[in-house]
Motif scaffolding. Structure first.
Motif, PDB file in Angstrom:
ATOM      1  N   TYR A  66       9.752   4.311  -0.789  1.00 57.88           N
ATOM      2  CA  TYR A  66       9.918   3.003  -0.124  1.00 57.88           C
ATOM      3  C   TYR A  66       9.684   2.023  -1.256  1.00 57.88           C
ATOM      4  N   LEU A  94      10.159   3.421   9.134  1.00 56.21           N
ATOM      5  CA  LEU A  94       9.011   3.760   8.363  1.00 56.21           C
ATOM      6  C   LEU A  94       7.744   3.677   9.134  1.00 56.21           C
ATOM      7  N   LYS A 122      11.384  -1.267   8.906  1.00 54.43           N
ATOM      8  CA  LYS A 122      10.144  -1.105   9.166  1.00 54.43           C
ATOM      9  C   LYS A 122      10.043  -0.313  10.629  1.00 54.43           C
ATOM     10  N   VAL A 180       9.055  10.420   1.515  1.00 54.94           N
ATOM     11  CA  VAL A 180       9.750   9.080   1.733  1.00 54.94           C
ATOM     12  C   VAL A 180       9.287   8.431   0.411  1.00 54.94           C
ATOM     13  N   TRP A 190       4.609  11.938   4.458  1.00 55.06           N
ATOM     14  CA  TRP A 190       5.237  10.739   3.821  1.00 55.06           C
ATOM     15  C   TRP A 190       5.427  11.130   2.375  1.00 55.06           C
ATOM     16  N   VAL A 230       3.011   3.460   4.262  1.00 55.92           N
ATOM     17  CA  VAL A 230       4.481   4.426   4.042  1.00 55.92           C
ATOM     18  C   VAL A 230       4.178   5.718   3.076  1.00 55.92           C
TER      19      VAL A 230
END
Lengths: 264, 274
Positions: free
Chosen positions: A84, A56, A53, A82, A79, B165
């Motif tokens: 997730y 991120l 966490k 990335v 972002w 995110v």
């Protein structure tokens, strides 16, 4: 500790974090590089999820710094690089009406899109990601109607459709059957080796992690161990988990295979 | 022409009902999917506090309620986002605090009166042209907001952390969503009543979630259920001399029961075929 010449994708630099008076992480420094398939392991409450966490930007450290692709995570805005995949709990998204295609297409998000409401969800990139995780036959089904293992695969497709440079996975094989697990790790191996993607996996599956990961970071509030899987000793693992542990390793010229048996 | 369409007050009530039938489920879709249904009730009680203060001070109760709901929405969202109190506890504190203030103000001002009852339970006689204009303006703002940020809101409804995110600005989107929900609740008071507007944010959405496949389809079905509930409910209220809010919400509940029966029937047919 392994040191690679390539730049760090995620860097935790002397990071500490507490939930109120309870310390979750203390003075942890760790770096994940391109092409690395890194496993983060440790007993319950060891700070694994907190570490992720922080990386991120979902939590801010009490002290220390976290960098993503060389930038402080507080200022990070790329972002799209990335992917997730959070852990799927039983009953998650029970009421969510979206289909598999819709959920995966959410992964293509790249900033506010005024006409996004009219965008088709069954685009080529979305369908390709769904195929990668073997869920093509389910693409028009509601996510809520799928098993936990199938939902995990959909979330992996959602992360992959972003074509990320960094993939962060929280318990990706939980609820996945044996063939699904093999398929999952085959995909991850390819992405790490062929595309140079940095992959971080948080998992309790010690056997799979020792078999699949290129590096292992073991946490217990502090970074207890960090290295290649075959560097780990039985004593170190036993200390980490607080129980006697036997490590069975098969190391060949082509691939590393490890299995770990835990005895209570 | 049917009698219901011959009265100007009824035409205003129907127009108001249709606007509420569209607005509440559109915002309600995101409220329900994020499991924040208690927010609707909390903001309704904050608006009731505003109505009480407005009625007691004889200063535009709708405007005072709108102001109170906006401030309430910001406070509630800040409490929720900062996690200082568990989400439902934070909401309960604001809900009962507002209700206590409302009761004290109502008592000090001489108790309940007809005006207050129309705000509490809705009244087809009380929808004024200004209420309609405000509802229409809010509908334009809400539909534009949801249209432009649909994908962002869908991300947040799916998983707040995943949305963050992915780069979604969840902080200010959550705030705008809360403020618009507060405004919708406040401006819908005259039609449905402050005590029942929460139901319009939730029940038509449940109908959509039961029947539709896909987020957009669920929202469209919810809007259809909302409008149908408003029109049929107001019609029942007119011919049966019933409470407007109660009739609308009971119609919405009837639609939910029918939706559940339809789904069960489909399941039964599928099983029988297999």
């Amino acid at each position: 500790m392994t040191e690679a010449a390539s730049p760090g994708v995620i860097e935790w630099e002397r990071v500490s974090f507490s939930y109120g008076a309870v310390a979750a992480l203390q003075d942890v420094s760790l770096c994940i590089h391109y092409g690395e398939l890194a496993a983060v392991m440790g007993p319950n409450g060891s700070g694994k999820s907190t570490l992720i966490k922080l990386a991120l930007g979902l939590l801010q450290p009490d002290s220390g710094r976290v960098r993503l692709f060389g930038r402080d995570v507080k200022d990070f805005d790329q972002w799209g690089r990335v992917g997730y995949m959070p852990q799927v709990g039983t009953g998650a998204w029970r009421d969510f009406p979206a289909t598999v295609s819709e959920v995966v297409s959410l992964g293509t998000y790249n900033g506010v899109s005024p006409l996004g409401i009219f965008r088709r969800s069954e685009r080529a990139d979305v369908l390709a990601a769904i195929e990668t995780v073997g869920m093509t036959a389910y693409r028009s089904r509601r996510l809520a109607g799928l098993s936990v293992g199938q939902q995990q695969r959909v979330l992996l497709a959602r992360a992959l459709v972003r074509n990320p440079d960094l993939l962060v996975l929280d318990e990706p094989a939980a609820g996945v059957d044996v063939s699904g697990e093999e398929q999952l790790y085959a995909v991850l191996r390819d992405l790490s080796r062929d595309r140079g993607m940095a992959i971080v996996i948080v998992s309790h599956d010690i056997g799979a992690m020792l078999r699949e990961a290129t590096t292992v970071a073991c946490l217990n509030c502090r970074l207890v161990l960090h290295g290649q899987p075959h560097d780990l000793t039985v004593e170190e693992m036993s200390t980490l988990y607080g129980a006697p542990v036997d490590v069975l390793i098969h190391d060949t010229a082509h691939e590393f295979e490890g299995a770990l048996h835990r005895h209570r | 022409m049917p009698a219901i369409l011959q009265y100007e007050f009824m035409l205003r009530a129907l127009a108001g009902g249709i606007l509420v039938g569209v607005l509440a489920p559109v915002l309600g879709t995101f409220v329900v999917l994020r499991r924040l249904s208690l927010i609707a009730d909390t903001l309704a009680h904050v608006a009731l506090m505003g109505v009480a203060i407005g009625l007691a001070s004889r200063f535009l109760p709708t405007l005072v309620a709108l102001l109170a709901a906006t401030v309430g929405a910001i406070v509630v969202e800040q409490l929720r986002a900062r996690g200082r109190l568990p989400g439902d506890v934070a909401l309960a504190v604001v809900l009962y605090g507002s209700l206590a203030v409302a009761v004290v103000v109502i008592g000090a001002a001489g108790g309940f009166n007809v005006d207050l009852f129309s705000f509490l339970f809705g009244s087809i006689l009380s929808v004024a042209p200004l209420d309609l204009w405000l509802l229409a303006a809010l509908a334009v703002v809400v539909l534009l907001f949801v249209g432009v940020f649909f994908v962002d809101l869908a991300q947040m409804a799916f998983d707040d952390n995943l949305a963050r995110v992915s780069g979604v600005r969840t902080d200010w989107l959550n705030l705008v969503l809360a403020v618009l929900t507060g405004a919708t609740i406040t401006l819908s008071m005259r039609v449905v009543g402050v005590l029942l507007i929460g139901a319009m944010l939730v029940i038509p959405v449940l109908v959509g979630l039961r029947l539709a496949r896909g987020l957009r389809a669920a929202m469209a079905t919810a809007v259809l259920a909302g409008v149908l509930s408003a029109v049929a409910g107001l019609t029942f209220a007119f011919y049966g001399d019933l409470s407007a809010g109660g009739s609308i919400v009971l119609t919405a509940l009837l639609l939910l029961v029918l939706a559940n029966l339809l789904v069960r029937l489909q399941l039964w047919r599928r099983k029988a075929a297999a």
